[in-house]
Design a protein around this motif. Sequence first.
Motif, PDB file in Angstrom:
ATOM      1  N   SER A  68       0.761  -1.333  -0.085  1.00  0.00           N
ATOM      2  CA  SER A  68       0.038  -0.014  -0.103  1.00  0.00           C
ATOM      3  C   SER A  68       0.789   1.225   0.096  1.00  0.00           C
ATOM      4  O   SER A  68       1.735   1.372   0.715  1.00  0.00           O
ATOM      5  CB  SER A  68      -0.998  -0.148   1.280  1.00  0.00           C
ATOM      6  OG  SER A  68      -1.590  -1.178   1.126  1.00  0.00           O
ATOM      7  N   LYS A  69       0.312   2.067  -0.784  1.00  0.00           N
ATOM      8  CA  LYS A  69       1.203   3.471  -0.800  1.00  0.00           C
ATOM      9  C   LYS A  69       0.233   4.657  -0.248  1.00  0.00           C
ATOM     10  O   LYS A  69       0.914   5.412   0.463  1.00  0.00           O
ATOM     11  CB  LYS A  69       1.517   3.825  -2.061  1.00  0.00           C
ATOM     12  CG  LYS A  69       2.330   2.745  -3.001  1.00  0.00           C
ATOM     13  CD  LYS A  69       3.516   2.664  -2.585  1.00  0.00           C
ATOM     14  CE  LYS A  69       4.376   1.547  -3.217  1.00  0.00           C
ATOM     15  NZ  LYS A  69       5.761   1.240  -2.527  1.00  0.00           N
ATOM     16  N   ASP A  70      -0.948   4.756  -0.595  1.00  0.00           N
ATOM     17  CA  ASP A  70      -1.771   5.713  -0.153  1.00  0.00           C
ATOM     18  C   ASP A  70      -2.181   5.631   1.192  1.00  0.00           C
ATOM     19  O   ASP A  70      -2.439   4.781   1.866  1.00  0.00           O
ATOM     20  CB  ASP A  70      -3.166   5.839  -1.231  1.00  0.00           C
ATOM     21  CG  ASP A  70      -3.987   6.958  -0.648  1.00  0.00           C
ATOM     22  OD1 ASP A  70      -5.127   6.572  -0.141  1.00  0.00           O
ATOM     23  OD2 ASP A  70      -3.596   8.048  -1.148  1.00  0.00           O
ATOM     24  N   PRO A  71      -1.891   7.000   2.116  1.00  0.00           N
ATOM     25  CA  PRO A  71      -2.119   6.918   3.445  1.00  0.00           C
ATOM     26  C   PRO A  71      -3.705   6.410   3.684  1.00  0.00           C
ATOM     27  O   PRO A  71      -3.907   5.872   4.634  1.00  0.00           O
ATOM     28  CB  PRO A  71      -1.851   8.232   3.862  1.00  0.00           C
ATOM     29  CG  PRO A  71      -0.940   8.896   2.903  1.00  0.00           C
ATOM     30  CD  PRO A  71      -1.514   8.295   1.596  1.00  0.00           C
ATOM     31  N   GLN A  72      -4.668   6.872   2.979  1.00  0.00           N
ATOM     32  CA  GLN A  72      -6.021   6.579   3.294  1.00  0.00           C
ATOM     33  C   GLN A  72      -6.207   4.944   2.982  1.00  0.00           C
ATOM     34  O   GLN A  72      -6.917   4.160   3.842  1.00  0.00           O
ATOM     35  CB  GLN A  72      -6.879   7.332   2.408  1.00  0.00           C
ATOM     36  CG  GLN A  72      -7.016   8.862   2.703  1.00  0.00           C
ATOM     37  CD  GLN A  72      -7.725   9.254   4.289  1.00  0.00           C
ATOM     38  OE1 GLN A  72      -8.207   8.419   4.887  1.00  0.00           O
ATOM     39  NE2 GLN A  72      -6.610   9.885   4.794  1.00  0.00           N
ATOM     40  N   GLN A  73      -5.521   4.307   1.905  1.00  0.00           N
ATOM     41  CA  GLN A  73      -5.343   3.038   2.033  1.00  0.00           C
ATOM     42  C   GLN A  73      -4.844   2.037   2.971  1.00  0.00           C
ATOM     43  O   GLN A  73      -5.429   1.083   3.471  1.00  0.00           O
ATOM     44  CB  GLN A  73      -4.870   2.723   0.437  1.00  0.00           C
ATOM     45  CG  GLN A  73      -5.076   1.466   0.098  1.00  0.00           C
ATOM     46  CD  GLN A  73      -4.358   0.945  -1.271  1.00  0.00           C
ATOM     47  OE1 GLN A  73      -3.310   1.309  -1.276  1.00  0.00           O
ATOM     48  NE2 GLN A  73      -4.885   0.612  -2.349  1.00  0.00           N
ATOM     49  N   ILE A  74      -3.804   2.633   3.323  1.00  0.00           N
ATOM     50  CA  ILE A  74      -3.220   2.086   4.377  1.00  0.00           C
ATOM     51  C   ILE A  74      -4.047   2.118   5.770  1.00  0.00           C
ATOM     52  O   ILE A  74      -4.068   0.902   6.505  1.00  0.00           O
ATOM     53  CB  ILE A  74      -1.682   2.664   5.061  1.00  0.00           C
ATOM     54  CG1 ILE A  74      -0.793   2.829   3.718  1.00  0.00           C
ATOM     55  CG2 ILE A  74      -1.091   2.323   6.176  1.00  0.00           C
ATOM     56  CD1 ILE A  74       0.414   3.593   4.008  1.00  0.00           C
TER      57      ILE A  74
END
Length: 201
Positions: A91-97
């Motif tokens: 995962s890269k995107d903070p929201q996705q994390i």
Amino acid sequence: METSLVFFSQLSMCEPKEKTIFKLIHGSGKEEMSKEAKIRVSPEEAIKWGESFDKLLSHKDGLETFTRFLKTEFSEENIEFWIACEDFKKSKDPQQIIRKAKAIYEKFIQNDAPQEVNLDFHTKEIISKSITQPTVHSFDVAQSRVYQLMEQDSYMRFLKSDIYLDLTEGRSQRPTNLRRRSRSFTYNEFQDVKSDVAIWL
């Protein structure tokens, strides 16, 4: 020489409960048999899986075969957690994390999670405190513990199982018998229950 490894399609969660129970008891019928996913694995390839747990997990068919084995032992939550952690670390995107971390925590870590993995109290506490601000390394310790558990325990039994030995010896796959997992009850849950029915064990 290659041998076929057969996986049956998942039972639909949208079906009425009675239909699902009927399928579990009586089998899914000829129409379901046509939907089988066949995996071809040579005995030579299967033998390589016995060299190390890493080699087994790094091979797509090896991973699927090991997952099938864990389902016969009702411990598939371990490999599913490990796979979820591998995906989470990409995962890269903070929201996705944040979203994925919460999903993993609720499914595998929190008390009474639907697929709770066997972790010590200390590891669970660390994760529960960090879950509000997770990083891609939030589950590293837990993943490592589950990996070690599978490597030292389940993997050793897998190498002696009919599922694996049939593949290494080029034999046709036998049907997998799945036992029904039952919930264990404690004495405390029944202390206040009064009944005039005697139960003989």
